[in-house]
Design an enzyme around this catalytic site. Sequence first.
Site, mmCIF file in Angstrom:
data_model
loop_
_atom_site.group_PDB
_atom_site.id
_atom_site.type_symbol
_atom_site.label_atom_id
_atom_site.label_comp_id
_atom_site.label_asym_id
_atom_site.label_seq_id
_atom_site.Cartn_x
_atom_site.Cartn_y
_atom_site.Cartn_z
ATOM 1 N N ARG A 115 35.313 40.747 19.395
ATOM 2 C CA ARG A 115 35.011 42.053 18.809
ATOM 3 C C ARG A 115 33.512 42.238 18.735
ATOM 4 N NH1 ARG A 115 36.567 42.981 13.134
ATOM 5 N NH2 ARG A 115 36.036 40.773 12.932
ATOM 6 N N SER A 184 33.732 30.713 16.951
ATOM 7 C CA SER A 184 34.739 29.866 16.303
ATOM 8 C C SER A 184 35.201 28.720 17.198
ATOM 9 C CB SER A 184 35.927 30.726 15.854
ATOM 10 O OG SER A 184 35.497 31.677 14.915
ATOM 11 N N ASP A 237 33.871 31.689 10.931
ATOM 12 C CA ASP A 237 34.546 32.700 10.103
ATOM 13 C C ASP A 237 34.553 32.337 8.621
ATOM 14 O OD1 ASP A 237 36.296 30.612 10.455
ATOM 15 O OD2 ASP A 237 38.032 31.830 10.958
#
Length: 500
Positions: A115, A184, A237
Amino acid sequence: MRKPAALVASTAVFAAAAIATVMARQRLREARRWARAGAVLRDLQERCAAPAERLRLVADAMAAEMRAGLASNDSEGESGSSVLLKMLVTYVDSLPSGGEKGLFYALDLGGTNFRVLRIQFGGKEQRIVKQESKGVSIPQHLMSRGSNELFDFIAAALAKFVASEGEGFRLPEGMQRQLGFTFSFPVKQNSVASGTLIKWTKGFAIDEMVGKDVVAELNKAIKRQGIDMKVTALVNDTVGTLAAGRYVDNDTVTAVILGTGTNAAYIEHMNSIPKWCGPPPESGEMVINMEWGNFRSSHLPLTEFDVALDAESLNPGEQIYEKLISGMYMGEIVRRVLLKMSQDASLFADNAEYVLNSRTYHVLMMHQDTSPDLRTVGINLKEIFGIENTCGKTRKLVVDVCEVVATRSARLAAAGIHGILKKLGRDIASPDKQKTVIAVDGGVYKYYTFFAQCMESTLRDLLGEEVATSVVIKLTEDGSGTGAALLAASYSQRLQAVDD
């Protein structure tokens, strides 16, 4: 020729007796079948039991492993370390204050999709003025090509997104755009804006990238696209969730992800990090990425199903805590229990192999069926497992299995949080009634109501009423997006202040 009445009567009696015998045998077989299924459930309940005394031992073990990880440089490596918790230094030594202003971008790369986001921050009064985001899928072939191909694709999507910047977003004249990068994958962080890739996961296999600085590679790709932008913060995250939590509540001290996977991060005092080399940061604090999924202890309640799952996993002997509490594994444990019931008690008739090969995440969702006849459970058993015409007793048994597994997971998650609070000295009452906020994100906590409520009530019991009144768990969403942009804002403004 008519049969004598006595013969007819005796034949009828014999037939009735035969039918009664068959029915009695059927009832006996049925009773034995349910007894065997019940025995599996009772054994599961006993082995998954997590009373408060055991949870306190788990919390003590978690706190002890935290101290060991903070003291050992071995924990920074990829593998081969005897230290269970990596306790990674993130180089994030200050968190958002709420006064962040300006336009900042974030890139969230966590798997086969990524994203891009932009957020206009308006300071303490306006907070988030406006934000936009766009998701992009990564073509399969780029996951195993060269690093330039992958990062050029990402940078091209970022450039297209920047070009669509419209009304409501303002970048001061002459200012460079700043980007928070959520990556991540396993990384050894070298500074707040640099980190070398330890290994790829989630289907990526670009060997030439291993050992390289992921931020440097992204910055070069951005430059090749002609965008005036640079990465200001590299986070995962969990750290992003901590930043997002601190943005809305200054008493936030730790963050926990409870979703497909699980992890935790928290703020540690520098004098409690023996492995730190060099002068301490001005704040005297550091965010630590625990990587707590790898925790294990002899006090964890394991079953034969957990042992088998671990042995058949891609990483046997690792991530034991994650395999007990995360969404990726809870459904699989339920499936294995139902399969044993099917094999031992013919619970699902001829569908044992179908159960063996079915998707199982939906099994946990059946736990939340509140209809009187557990209709949703019946529908799911039919549509997902191909098991038709289940009786209420079977449906109730499925719900009971879900409850045992979910209860254990939620209580162990609470014990882990209790361990962090013990390490921070926030498990005892303070004279000033100091408030402690825990930011939590992830689908299991957000959507699995029973899990969230069980975890929260367990933590209250472990802390005791006096301490529990000052501990708050807050759902904090999109740490990987908003949190990354916030850290980019926080650090770019901090660097600007130093330059001024």
